[in-house]
Design a protein around this motif. Structure first.
Motif, short mmCIF file in Angstrom:
data_model
loop_
_atom_site.label_atom_id
_atom_site.label_comp_id
_atom_site.label_asym_id
_atom_site.label_seq_id
_atom_site.Cartn_x
_atom_site.Cartn_y
_atom_site.Cartn_z
N ALA A 42 37.06 55.87 61.53
CA ALA A 42 38.16 54.96 61.84
C ALA A 42 38.81 54.42 60.56
CB ALA A 42 37.67 53.82 62.72
N THR A 43 38.02 54.20 59.54
CA THR A 43 38.56 53.74 58.25
C THR A 43 39.39 54.84 57.60
OG1 THR A 43 36.65 52.29 57.93
CG2 THR A 43 37.94 52.85 55.97
N VAL A 44 38.87 56.05 57.62
CA VAL A 44 39.61 57.19 57.03
C VAL A 44 40.91 57.40 57.80
CG1 VAL A 44 39.53 59.64 56.46
CG2 VAL A 44 37.48 58.23 56.19
N TYR A 45 40.85 57.32 59.12
CA TYR A 45 42.06 57.48 59.93
C TYR A 45 43.06 56.36 59.62
CZ TYR A 45 45.20 57.61 63.91
OH TYR A 45 46.33 57.65 64.69
N GLY A 46 42.57 55.14 59.46
CA GLY A 46 43.46 54.03 59.12
C GLY A 46 44.15 54.24 57.79
N ARG A 47 43.40 54.72 56.80
CA ARG A 47 44.00 55.04 55.49
C ARG A 47 45.04 56.14 55.65
NH1 ARG A 47 43.16 51.18 52.36
NH2 ARG A 47 41.01 50.66 51.99
N PHE A 48 44.71 57.18 56.42
CA PHE A 48 45.66 58.26 56.65
C PHE A 48 46.96 57.73 57.23
CE2 PHE A 48 47.46 60.99 59.98
CZ PHE A 48 48.04 61.95 59.17
N ARG A 49 46.87 56.82 58.20
CA ARG A 49 48.09 56.26 58.81
C ARG A 49 48.93 55.51 57.80
NH1 ARG A 49 46.30 52.78 63.45
NH2 ARG A 49 48.47 52.18 63.29
N VAL A 50 48.29 54.73 56.94
CA VAL A 50 49.02 54.00 55.89
C VAL A 50 49.73 54.98 54.97
CG1 VAL A 50 48.74 52.53 53.85
CG2 VAL A 50 47.56 51.95 55.97
N TRP A 51 49.00 56.02 54.54
CA TRP A 51 49.57 57.00 53.63
C TRP A 51 50.68 57.80 54.31
CZ3 TRP A 51 43.97 58.65 52.23
CH2 TRP A 51 43.42 57.72 51.34
N ARG A 52 50.48 58.15 55.59
CA ARG A 52 51.51 58.88 56.32
C ARG A 52 52.78 58.04 56.43
NH1 ARG A 52 50.38 58.76 62.33
NH2 ARG A 52 51.12 56.68 61.86
N ASP A 53 52.63 56.78 56.80
CA ASP A 53 53.78 55.90 56.96
C ASP A 53 54.50 55.64 55.64
OD1 ASP A 53 53.11 55.84 59.62
OD2 ASP A 53 52.25 53.81 59.57
N ALA A 54 53.76 55.71 54.52
CA ALA A 54 54.35 55.51 53.20
C ALA A 54 55.00 56.78 52.65
CB ALA A 54 53.29 55.01 52.23
N GLY A 55 54.85 57.89 53.37
CA GLY A 55 55.47 59.15 52.94
C GLY A 55 54.69 59.91 51.90
N VAL A 56 53.41 59.62 51.75
CA VAL A 56 52.59 60.28 50.74
C VAL A 56 52.54 61.79 50.97
CG1 VAL A 56 50.20 60.55 49.90
CG2 VAL A 56 51.18 58.27 50.24
N PHE A 57 52.51 62.23 52.19
CA PHE A 57 52.34 63.66 52.49
C PHE A 57 53.66 64.40 52.61
CE2 PHE A 57 48.63 61.40 54.21
CZ PHE A 57 47.66 61.98 53.39
N SER A 58 54.76 63.71 52.38
CA SER A 58 56.09 64.34 52.49
C SER A 58 56.40 65.15 51.25
CB SER A 58 57.18 63.29 52.67
OG SER A 58 56.96 62.59 53.86
#
Length: 74
Positions: free
Chosen positions: A58-74
């Motif tokens: 759940a922590t890793v998923y939460g970090r992923f969501r923050v990074w996804r929303d910040a555009g890190v993976f774009s």
């Protein structure tokens, strides 16, 4: 323990681009959490199947969501 997903050089390049949020202490396991995200997409497994060495899923998923929303993976 699973082998590293990233080399030290790759991690040094990526780390400055990862937002960690405005509040709270700097996460001590940031690299493991990022590598957990890599593991999840390489394996196509569900988040709940993530090995515990990456931290709580759940922590890793939460970090992923923050990074996804910040555009890190774009």
């Amino acid at each position: 323990m699973t082998r590293r997903q990233l080399t030290d050089e790759q991690w040094e390049f990526i780390e400055p681009y990862l937002p960690i949020g405005e509040y709270g202490p700097y996460p001590e396991r940031l690299r493991e959490q990022f590598e957990g995200v890599i593991w999840r997409f390489r394996s196509s497994a569900q988040w709940r199947e993530m090995p515990s060495e990456f931290g709580p899923w759940a922590t890793v998923y939460g970090r992923f969501r923050v990074w996804r929303d910040a555009g890190v993976f774009s």
